[in-house]
Design a protein around this motif. Sequence first.
Motif, PDB file in Angstrom:
ATOM      1  N   VAL A 105     -18.342  13.547 -12.184  1.00  0.00           N
ATOM      2  CA  VAL A 105     -16.931  13.870 -12.019  1.00  0.00           C
ATOM      3  C   VAL A 105     -16.774  14.598 -10.701  1.00  0.00           C
ATOM      4  CG1 VAL A 105     -16.464  14.055 -14.492  1.00  0.00           C
ATOM      5  CG2 VAL A 105     -17.176  16.069 -13.225  1.00  0.00           C
ATOM      6  N   GLY A 106     -15.549  14.650 -10.212  1.00  0.00           N
ATOM      7  CA  GLY A 106     -15.259  15.387  -8.994  1.00  0.00           C
ATOM      8  C   GLY A 106     -14.286  16.508  -9.273  1.00  0.00           C
ATOM      9  N   LEU A 107     -14.578  17.663  -8.741  1.00  0.00           N
ATOM     10  CA  LEU A 107     -13.721  18.824  -8.978  1.00  0.00           C
ATOM     11  C   LEU A 107     -13.122  19.345  -7.676  1.00  0.00           C
ATOM     12  CD1 LEU A 107     -16.020  20.850 -11.417  1.00  0.00           C
ATOM     13  CD2 LEU A 107     -14.309  19.162 -11.995  1.00  0.00           C
ATOM     14  N   GLU A 108     -13.074  18.477  -6.648  1.00  0.00           N
ATOM     15  CA  GLU A 108     -12.684  18.958  -5.332  1.00  0.00           C
ATOM     16  C   GLU A 108     -11.282  19.562  -5.309  1.00  0.00           C
ATOM     17  OE1 GLU A 108     -13.990  16.135  -6.054  1.00  0.00           O
ATOM     18  OE2 GLU A 108     -15.644  15.617  -4.713  1.00  0.00           O
ATOM     19  N   THR A 109     -10.400  19.087  -6.179  1.00  0.00           N
ATOM     20  CA  THR A 109      -9.018  19.556  -6.134  1.00  0.00           C
ATOM     21  C   THR A 109      -8.795  20.824  -6.949  1.00  0.00           C
ATOM     22  OG1 THR A 109      -8.440  18.130  -8.005  1.00  0.00           O
ATOM     23  CG2 THR A 109      -8.172  17.206  -5.795  1.00  0.00           C
TER      24      THR A 109
ATOM     25  N   ALA B 166       0.801  -1.223   0.000  1.00  0.00           N
ATOM     26  CA  ALA B 166       0.000   0.000   0.000  1.00  0.00           C
ATOM     27  C   ALA B 166       0.834   1.273   0.000  1.00  0.00           C
ATOM     28  CB  ALA B 166      -0.929   0.002   1.215  1.00  0.00           C
ATOM     29  N   ALA B 167       1.994   1.245   0.644  1.00  0.00           N
ATOM     30  CA  ALA B 167       2.777   2.474   0.805  1.00  0.00           C
ATOM     31  C   ALA B 167       3.157   3.126  -0.525  1.00  0.00           C
ATOM     32  CB  ALA B 167       4.020   2.191   1.644  1.00  0.00           C
ATOM     33  N   PRO B 168       3.642   2.386  -1.529  1.00  0.00           N
ATOM     34  CA  PRO B 168       4.013   3.054  -2.788  1.00  0.00           C
ATOM     35  C   PRO B 168       2.851   3.806  -3.431  1.00  0.00           C
ATOM     36  CG  PRO B 168       4.931   0.842  -2.711  1.00  0.00           C
ATOM     37  CD  PRO B 168       4.000   0.953  -1.553  1.00  0.00           C
ATOM     38  N   TRP B 169       1.662   3.242  -3.354  1.00  0.00           N
ATOM     39  CA  TRP B 169       0.509   3.924  -3.947  1.00  0.00           C
ATOM     40  C   TRP B 169       0.219   5.229  -3.213  1.00  0.00           C
ATOM     41  CZ3 TRP B 169      -4.194   5.807  -2.537  1.00  0.00           C
ATOM     42  CH2 TRP B 169      -5.099   6.099  -3.567  1.00  0.00           C
ATOM     43  N   HIS B 170       0.277   5.206  -1.886  1.00  0.00           N
ATOM     44  CA  HIS B 170       0.026   6.417  -1.111  1.00  0.00           C
ATOM     45  C   HIS B 170       1.092   7.474  -1.383  1.00  0.00           C
ATOM     46  CE1 HIS B 170      -2.693   3.718   1.032  1.00  0.00           C
ATOM     47  NE2 HIS B 170      -3.230   4.774   1.611  1.00  0.00           N
ATOM     48  N   VAL B 171       2.328   7.046  -1.492  1.00  0.00           N
ATOM     49  CA  VAL B 171       3.404   7.996  -1.796  1.00  0.00           C
ATOM     50  C   VAL B 171       3.195   8.607  -3.173  1.00  0.00           C
ATOM     51  CG1 VAL B 171       5.878   8.220  -2.212  1.00  0.00           C
ATOM     52  CG2 VAL B 171       5.060   6.877  -0.263  1.00  0.00           C
ATOM     53  N   ALA B 172       2.844   7.770  -4.155  1.00  0.00           N
ATOM     54  CA  ALA B 172       2.616   8.273  -5.510  1.00  0.00           C
ATOM     55  C   ALA B 172       1.447   9.255  -5.546  1.00  0.00           C
ATOM     56  CB  ALA B 172       2.356   7.100  -6.455  1.00  0.00           C
ATOM     57  N   ALA B 173       0.372   8.945  -4.807  1.00  0.00           N
ATOM     58  CA  ALA B 173      -0.776   9.851  -4.762  1.00  0.00           C
ATOM     59  C   ALA B 173      -0.401  11.170  -4.100  1.00  0.00           C
ATOM     60  CB  ALA B 173      -1.931   9.186  -4.016  1.00  0.00           C
ATOM     61  N   HIS B 174       0.433  11.100  -3.067  1.00  0.00           N
ATOM     62  CA  HIS B 174       0.887  12.326  -2.394  1.00  0.00           C
ATOM     63  C   HIS B 174       1.690  13.206  -3.346  1.00  0.00           C
ATOM     64  CE1 HIS B 174       2.457  14.815   0.923  1.00  0.00           C
ATOM     65  NE2 HIS B 174       3.602  14.768   0.256  1.00  0.00           N
ATOM     66  N   VAL B 175       2.584  12.587  -4.084  1.00  0.00           N
ATOM     67  CA  VAL B 175       3.431  13.349  -5.010  1.00  0.00           C
ATOM     68  C   VAL B 175       2.602  13.908  -6.163  1.00  0.00           C
ATOM     69  CG1 VAL B 175       5.362  13.181  -6.624  1.00  0.00           C
ATOM     70  CG2 VAL B 175       5.489  12.038  -4.393  1.00  0.00           C
ATOM     71  N   ALA B 176       1.694  13.091  -6.704  1.00  0.00           N
ATOM     72  CA  ALA B 176       0.915  13.513  -7.871  1.00  0.00           C
ATOM     73  C   ALA B 176      -0.018  14.673  -7.561  1.00  0.00           C
ATOM     74  CB  ALA B 176       0.111  12.330  -8.412  1.00  0.00           C
ATOM     75  N   THR B 177      -0.452  14.778  -6.307  1.00  0.00           N
ATOM     76  CA  THR B 177      -1.388  15.851  -5.937  1.00  0.00           C
ATOM     77  C   THR B 177      -0.724  16.953  -5.131  1.00  0.00           C
ATOM     78  OG1 THR B 177      -2.041  14.652  -3.925  1.00  0.00           O
ATOM     79  CG2 THR B 177      -3.331  14.245  -5.924  1.00  0.00           C
ATOM     80  N   ALA B 178       0.598  16.945  -5.104  1.00  0.00           N
ATOM     81  CA  ALA B 178       1.349  17.974  -4.371  1.00  0.00           C
ATOM     82  C   ALA B 178       0.937  18.037  -2.901  1.00  0.00           C
ATOM     83  CB  ALA B 178       1.179  19.334  -5.034  1.00  0.00           C
ATOM     84  N   GLY B 179       0.697  16.886  -2.312  1.00  0.00           N
ATOM     85  CA  GLY B 179       0.363  16.819  -0.894  1.00  0.00           C
ATOM     86  C   GLY B 179      -1.111  16.916  -0.574  1.00  0.00           C
ATOM     87  N   GLU B 180      -1.944  17.234  -1.583  1.00  0.00           N
ATOM     88  CA  GLU B 180      -3.378  17.391  -1.325  1.00  0.00           C
ATOM     89  C   GLU B 180      -4.015  16.069  -0.899  1.00  0.00           C
ATOM     90  OE1 GLU B 180      -7.017  19.595  -1.169  1.00  0.00           O
ATOM     91  OE2 GLU B 180      -4.882  20.103  -1.131  1.00  0.00           O
ATOM     92  N   PHE B 181      -3.555  14.967  -1.479  1.00  0.00           N
ATOM     93  CA  PHE B 181      -4.090  13.658  -1.111  1.00  0.00           C
ATOM     94  C   PHE B 181      -3.880  13.382   0.374  1.00  0.00           C
ATOM     95  CE2 PHE B 181      -2.992   9.234  -0.175  1.00  0.00           C
ATOM     96  CZ  PHE B 181      -4.192   8.606  -0.465  1.00  0.00           C
ATOM     97  N   SER B 182      -2.676  13.605   0.856  1.00  0.00           N
ATOM     98  CA  SER B 182      -2.387  13.337   2.269  1.00  0.00           C
ATOM     99  C   SER B 182      -3.187  14.253   3.178  1.00  0.00           C
ATOM    100  CB  SER B 182      -0.890  13.506   2.543  1.00  0.00           C
ATOM    101  OG  SER B 182      -0.144  12.556   1.811  1.00  0.00           O
ATOM    102  N   ARG B 183      -3.350  15.502   2.761  1.00  0.00           N
ATOM    103  CA  ARG B 183      -4.105  16.438   3.595  1.00  0.00           C
ATOM    104  C   ARG B 183      -5.557  15.987   3.732  1.00  0.00           C
ATOM    105  NH1 ARG B 183      -7.717  20.244   3.452  1.00  0.00           N
ATOM    106  NH2 ARG B 183      -8.046  20.015   1.211  1.00  0.00           N
ATOM    107  N   VAL B 184      -6.164  15.584   2.616  1.00  0.00           N
ATOM    108  CA  VAL B 184      -7.569  15.179   2.656  1.00  0.00           C
ATOM    109  C   VAL B 184      -7.721  13.784   3.255  1.00  0.00           C
ATOM    110  CG1 VAL B 184      -9.597  14.676   1.243  1.00  0.00           C
ATOM    111  CG2 VAL B 184      -8.164  16.652   0.707  1.00  0.00           C
TER     112      VAL B 184
END
Length: 364
Positions: A292-296, A6-24
């Motif tokens: 669709v989602g436009l939250e970001t 699971a960790a690589p996916w979470h890291v990739a999502a964090h990087v791809a969203t500039a930290g927005e994924f981790s914040r949310v």
Amino acid sequence: MLVAVAAPWHVAAHVATAGEFSRVYWGMHVFGRATGAGPFEDSTYWWYYFPAMARDLFPWIVFLPGALVQPWRRVSRGHLGPMLFPGVWFAGSFVFFSAVSFRKDEYLLVAYPGAALLIGYFLDYYLGAHRHDAALRKWVEAAFTVVAVAVLLLGLGFLLVAWSGSVREHLFEAFHNPTDQATFAAVADLIADREWVAVLVAGPMMAGAAASIVLIRRDRPLPTVALMVCTTVLAFVLFVETVVPVLGQARGLASFAAAASAHAQARGPRTRIFLAVGECHELTFMLHRVTVGLETRPDMVGYLEKDLATGRPWLVVMDRGAHERGRWADPRLQWRLVDQTPPGHRRPMVLLEPVLKTQGSGGP
């Protein structure tokens, strides 16, 4: 292994969203829910899951206290091993989710397999030990009797609701929540117009309950358990096939989703629906092909304005309260009310059509 996968996916999502994924994900949906911060303010009591569990595990819930106590009795200490894992599974999950600030019914689903294993082990032990364990036999007989009486009363109440208008009226007035009133009214109308539905659902339940009392009093534990399993499955199937569709209509989510989908199709294949609501996973699932989602996006209104200028139609689902408070009020757009959830829905929502002010006039 779980972390490695699971960790690589979470890291990739964090990087791809500039930290927005981790914040949310971590900040809002994990720690925010656990602490009751922001929109997840605690609005339930610590004992919230007790009645929820009794409802969800009925009628087997009556055996759960015995299943938790039985392994620690001196006469059955040898059976502690097989029940230890499901016991820790259930108790740990129940205590943890009761301790966090934000509580929802579905959170406790993770504990139910452990509870089911506990109850299964307990009944299996009872079938083998009921002749030489008098205390256990008396307790289980009492539990079966309680379940049978509860089922008989439930079935009788179901029939009274179908046959008596005064009973329906008094029970309706006993509900204070509009959603509960709408749900009860829908079910009551169903069985009042089709009394055979009430008989079809209540009849097998009441017959099985009466037969189980006779069997357990005659010391026939295996047929009693088998009858309870069959009756529970039959009642569940009948309830799902006859009552659940009506409940879905009463809650309005299915009809609202169908209406939103129809409005989108009427506006052409390019139409998209934006779900400007949170924590509405059922609606997301029902409309997943056109939503669709436009939250970001930092400027949602600006994005809609640019897309509308290209000719793409948009529909927006929003909480009615947020719409009335002027969420996304902007001089560039007007909002046309297209549809809304029916009265009594647990979460009032509206379907809106954003229109550029140069394209026409509409409501605020």
